[in-house]
Design an enzyme around this catalytic site. Structure first.
Site, mmCIF file in Angstrom:
data_model
loop_
_atom_site.group_PDB
_atom_site.id
_atom_site.type_symbol
_atom_site.label_atom_id
_atom_site.label_comp_id
_atom_site.label_asym_id
_atom_site.label_seq_id
_atom_site.Cartn_x
_atom_site.Cartn_y
_atom_site.Cartn_z
ATOM 1 N N THR B 1 0.659 -1.333 0.059
ATOM 2 C CA THR B 1 0.200 0.000 0.103
ATOM 3 C C THR B 1 0.823 1.238 -0.030
ATOM 4 O O THR B 1 1.920 1.056 0.605
ATOM 5 C CB THR B 1 -0.798 -0.048 1.194
ATOM 6 N N ARG B 29 -11.708 -9.659 -2.113
ATOM 7 C CA ARG B 29 -11.672 -9.040 -0.992
ATOM 8 C C ARG B 29 -11.132 -7.538 -1.021
ATOM 9 O O ARG B 29 -10.345 -7.495 -1.887
ATOM 10 C CB ARG B 29 -10.616 -9.797 -0.065
ATOM 11 N N GLY B 31 -9.664 -4.180 1.116
ATOM 12 C CA GLY B 31 -9.193 -3.579 2.437
ATOM 13 C C GLY B 31 -9.808 -2.180 2.998
ATOM 14 O O GLY B 31 -10.920 -1.947 2.469
ATOM 15 N N ASP B 32 -9.032 -1.785 3.999
ATOM 16 C CA ASP B 32 -9.477 -0.344 4.321
ATOM 17 C C ASP B 32 -9.335 0.855 3.265
ATOM 18 O O ASP B 32 -9.918 1.796 3.404
ATOM 19 C CB ASP B 32 -8.741 -0.114 5.590
ATOM 20 N N THR B 52 -2.035 2.121 6.405
ATOM 21 C CA THR B 52 -1.519 0.861 5.683
ATOM 22 C C THR B 52 -1.337 -0.099 6.716
ATOM 23 O O THR B 52 -1.009 0.108 7.889
ATOM 24 C CB THR B 52 -0.158 1.279 5.110
ATOM 25 N N GLY B 53 -1.746 -1.299 6.210
ATOM 26 C CA GLY B 53 -1.649 -2.415 7.372
ATOM 27 C C GLY B 53 -2.642 -3.335 6.950
ATOM 28 O O GLY B 53 -2.970 -3.605 6.037
ATOM 29 N N GLY B 55 -6.043 -4.572 6.917
ATOM 30 C CA GLY B 55 -7.113 -3.629 6.621
ATOM 31 C C GLY B 55 -8.203 -3.956 7.186
ATOM 32 O O GLY B 55 -9.015 -3.121 7.670
#
Lengths: 175, 135
Positions: B1, B29, B31-32, B52-53, B55
């Site tokens: 990200t 899928r 993520g955030d 970032t991480g 999500g």
């Protein structure tokens, strides 16, 4: 005088001195420096924050070292599926895309959604159709291929595991 | 990200995030990142945030908006709000990752709870700051 400032990130994970070679560390730092300073130059010339973040992210998307745009990781199906978002603090306008394929710079698509759509978030084929209608650049699948990303995927593709951007497989080996 | 946050000479902030997701992800899928308020948020009254991480944890904690709320409703500074969410709230539920944030005054926060986060920032004519590892 009003302060101008910009910050960028290129992902998080199990990144330690032991996981990067000196050459890799130099390459990552050079890419980060290029992106942040390009954004800062734009701000220093009176450019908007929205333009600066779009520019910085576009540069990072073009850099295979990072998991976005050209450097996107492989999905279970061996494809590249990208998400992106952009938001303006002045107007609270936002544009976002999820699960798009083949878009060279997803962040440019979010800008088009922010400015030219009544919607906030588009996904999949519909988002790609919107991209075509607004002359957003596509790239062939080969553009997104990266040998390191492919190797990462090969290590887990026959499992149900999924990995974060810069996570190393430390204890599990998959034959 | 990857992500960026900025404040311009008019005091306007903005945030951007882009990602290829997670290696071997399935079932479309997401993520955030594309979820406004979870991974990306900007508001001139408070701050701009890009995350970032992992999500799923960032979605459940509505991380970016949570930081804005701590500033708006609780009077936290940018740094305090980022640390509260990333180093306290996220860690309690096992969420790994970090974020970058900037406010209209030009303050910058680069906060993460993972072993590293690729990051850089530059304010006014100050030197460019680059970082990869913790500390």
């Amino acid at each position: 005088m009003q302060n101008i400032a910009i910050a960028i990130h290129g992902g998080a994970g199990t990144i330690t001195k032991n996981t990067l070679t000196t050459t890799q560390e130099i390459a990552f730092n050079a890419a980060l420096k290029q992106a942040v300073e390009a954004g800062h130059r734009l701000l220093a010339k009176g450019g908007t924050a929205l333009d600066a973040v779009e520019l910085a992210v576009t540069i990072l998307e073009d850099e295979p070292l990072f998991n976005a745009g050209r450097g996107s990781v492989f999905t279970k199906a061996g494809k590249h599926e990208m998400d992106a978002a952009l938001m303006c603090g002045k107007t609270m306008a936002a544009g976002a895309v999820a699960g798009v394929r083949g878009i060279k710079n997803p962040i440019k698509l979010t800008r088009a959604i922010l400015e030219k759509s009544d919607n906030v978030m588009l996904s999949g084929y519909g988002a790609e159709e919107f991209a075509r209608e607004h002359a957003i650049e596509f790239a062939p699948e080969s553009y997104f291929y990266d040998a390191y990303r492919y190797q990462q995927w090969c290590e887990v593709r026959d499992t149900n595991l999924f990995l974060m951007d810069h996570t190393e497989q430390r204890e599990q080996k998959f034959g | 990200t990857v992500g960026a946050v900025a404040v311009d000479s008019a005091g306007n902030v903005a945030a951007a995030t882009s990602t290829g997701g997670m290696t071997n992800k399935n079932f479309n899928r997401i993520g955030d990142t594309p979820i406004i308020g979870a991974g990306t948020y900007a508001n001139n009254a408070t701050c701009a945030v890009s995350c970032t991480g992992h999500g799923e944890f960032f979605i459940r904690s509505v991380v970016a908006y949570d930081i804005s709320c701590l500033i708006e409703y609780k009077g936290y500074t940018l740094q305090e709000a980022c640390e509260e969410v990333v180093l306290n709230k996220l860690i309690k539920i096992g969420g790994e990752g970090g974020l970058i944030a900037v406010n209209p005054a030009g303050d910058i926060a680069l906060t993460f709870n993972s072993e590293g986060m690729y990051r850089a920032c530059k304010r006014n004519d100050e030197q460019t700051i680059l970082g990869i590892y913790k500390n």
